[in-house]
Structure formats: C-alpha cells, structure tokens
Scaffold this motif. Structure first.
Motif, PDB file in Angstrom:
ATOM      1  N   THR A 198      29.728  41.736  54.732  1.00 19.81           N
ATOM      2  CA  THR A 198      30.807  40.937  55.298  1.00 19.81           C
ATOM      3  C   THR A 198      31.168  41.376  56.715  1.00 19.81           C
ATOM      4  O   THR A 198      31.426  40.533  57.589  1.00 19.81           O
ATOM      5  CB  THR A 198      32.063  41.020  54.418  1.00 19.81           C
ATOM      6  N   CYS A 217      35.660  34.965  51.958  1.00 21.40           N
ATOM      7  CA  CYS A 217      34.775  34.852  50.807  1.00 21.40           C
ATOM      8  C   CYS A 217      35.414  33.977  49.731  1.00 21.40           C
ATOM      9  O   CYS A 217      36.621  33.722  49.740  1.00 21.40           O
ATOM     10  CB  CYS A 217      34.490  36.227  50.202  1.00 21.40           C
ATOM     11  N   CYS A 251      37.352  39.033  50.061  1.00 20.98           N
ATOM     12  CA  CYS A 251      36.006  39.567  49.851  1.00 20.98           C
ATOM     13  C   CYS A 251      36.066  40.854  49.035  1.00 20.98           C
ATOM     14  O   CYS A 251      37.122  41.477  48.904  1.00 20.98           O
ATOM     15  CB  CYS A 251      35.320  39.839  51.191  1.00 20.98           C
ATOM     16  N   VAL A 257      28.239  40.419  50.010  1.00 21.92           N
ATOM     17  CA  VAL A 257      28.488  38.987  49.867  1.00 21.92           C
ATOM     18  C   VAL A 257      27.161  38.238  49.826  1.00 21.92           C
ATOM     19  O   VAL A 257      26.178  38.647  50.455  1.00 21.92           O
ATOM     20  CB  VAL A 257      29.369  38.468  51.028  1.00 21.92           C
TER      21      VAL A 257
END
Length: 277
Positions: A198, A217, A251, A257
């Motif tokens: 991320t 996210c 996130c 991710v």
C-alpha cells in the motif's frame, strides 16, 4: 419452459460458468485521450462525515477515482454490478467539496435539478470514464446523485458555472491524473495473485501529483484479502493539488493489498431466480 426462457437460462448458465475466466485485459489503461468538450455557461458508499446541510461553504475539493473490479468484487449480492465493455481502466467516483474538520456540504441547491440535456455533449465521455456499474439502476442515476449531493455545492459556491461545467471539469481531472497509467509505468499492474504494498502504491501516486494523496482499500470477503479501492486527490478552491491529511485508509496494517484484474466471483443466483419454468 418456452424457447425464449430456455435461451435466457442457457445464457445465464454460461455467464456463471465462464465469469471467473473473464480477464479484463483492457483494464490496463493506455487509451485515455483528452477530447473533452470545451465548457460554456447504485452507488458505492462514500465516506460518512457530518453533513453541513444547505450551505456552499467549504475548504477544498476531493477528486476520487475508483477501481471498477474492486467495486464489483465488494458489491452486495443484491447489486447487479457489471463492468461495461467500453470501460478501460480507473473510473471517476466524484468531485466532492470538503472541509478540513471532516464535514462537508451536501444537497446545496434543491432548485437546480439534474438535467440530462445539459451534459449531452459529453455523454459518451461520462459513460466511459464516470460509469454507473450497477445495471439495476438507470445509466444516469450515478451522475444525478453526484450532481445533487456534491455538484450543487460547487455551483452555489460559484466555483462552477453550471451542471455541464461541473461534469466537464471533473472529466478533465481524470485525464490530468491518470492513476492507472502511473501505476503501470511503475511496474504495478492488475493481478489476481500478486500482492502489492500500500505504501508503494500511495507513493507512486503522491509523487506524480506532487502532494500527499489518499490510497483506500476495501475488503474482499471471498479471498479474505484487502484490495485496491480508491485514490483521492485533494485540491484547493482553485483546483490546485494540496496535501491530503490522511495517506492510507481502510487497509491492512501489514501493508499488503491485492490489485485484482478479474471479477473472479459473481453471485448469479439472484438472476437465475428470475427465470421461471
């Protein structure tokens, strides 16, 4: 079951069987061209900050782009989310007047109703880059929502001269900030198995913008993974980039991710229920 019903059932069955293999190759954004008209005078949930009611007073704008694959992957089972064939990458979510205290104005002018005719010259651009992904709602319902809730506030603040100006200006930002292409240039492409970081994604975008952006996210219940969702770019009232207060939202703390390329699961049960023998 008559012949028409049988044909519909066969089509939907093939849809459910073949969907996992549909790779959105065109999603690797490379064909965006700025051909906007020069201006004259089922919606995914947005952040829930306090509303200020009918006021046009605000501090800055948030320009938000969303990854359509993730949108469909996290859609509720009763939502008919589908990525049209003409969509080739990241999509506009909206341009939102906002305040530094977390509040935002909304629905600022009930007298200026959304009018399809005003944006008719750019309808094709909107359909491709500001797409309504929910097939159970009218194609222009997303635009109507964004205008009623956010565009009327920009208009009453005199930052925009009309409904057309709001949508045409926002389309321009989509070409000014091609986040999908920036990620591709950095070697980050959609993949159903490769795990990204991320912070790396956020840095790529922020470096290109020249200011701190927000990387968001979402969570895919099917794969139990956080997935790429949205990019937010903050701009002052003159539409110049400024630093966003946050950098990464919603996130996983480990920074992992998934940037999915395929809508790899789809609930077809609801559609099948509509076919009666």
């Amino acid at each position: 079951m008559n012949s028409a019903q049988m044909a519909a059932f066969t089509f939907l069955t093939l849809c459910c069987l073949l969907w996992p293999g549909v790779l959105l190759k065109s999603i690797q954004i490379s064909d965006q061209t700025n051909s906007l008209v020069k201006g004259t005078a089922n919606v995914k949930t947005e952040k829930h900050y306090p509303l200020l009611g009918h006021t046009s007073d605000f501090d800055y704008y948030v320009f938000t782009q969303q990854w359509p694959v993730s949108n469909c992957l996290t859609a509720s089972s009763y939502d008919d989310c589908q990525i049209p064939a003409n969509v080739s990458g990241w999509l506009i979510h909206g341009l939102w007047p906002s305040n530094f205290d977390g509040s935002y104005p909304a629905y600022c002018d009930d007298d200026y109703d959304f009018n399809d005719k005003e944006i008719e010259p750019i309808w094709g651009q909107l359909a491709k880059y500001w797409t309504n992904l929910y097939m159970d709602s009218a194609v222009d319902s997303f635009w109507e929502h964004e205008w009623d809730k956010h565009g009327t506030c920009a208009y009453t603040a005199h930052d925009m001269s009309s409904e057309f100006d709001y949508f045409n200006t926002t389309l321009g930002f989509h070409f000014d900030y091609p986040v999908g292409q920036w990620l591709l240039d950095a070697g980050i492409s959609p993949d159903n198995s490769a795990i990204q970081n991320t912070s790396v994604i956020n840095k790529v975008i922020s470096d290109k913008v020249g200011k701190q952006t927000i990387f968001q996210c979402d969570y895919d219940q099917y794969k139990k993974e956080h997935i790429v969702n949205q990019i937010e770019i903050c701009m002052d009232r003159n539409f110049k980039p400024i630093d966003c207060e946050e950098s990464i939202e919603n996130c996983n703390s480990d920074g992992k991710v998934l940037y999915p390329a395929t809508v790899y699961h789809k609930n077809c049960d609801k559609t099948r229920e509509n076919i009666k023998e």
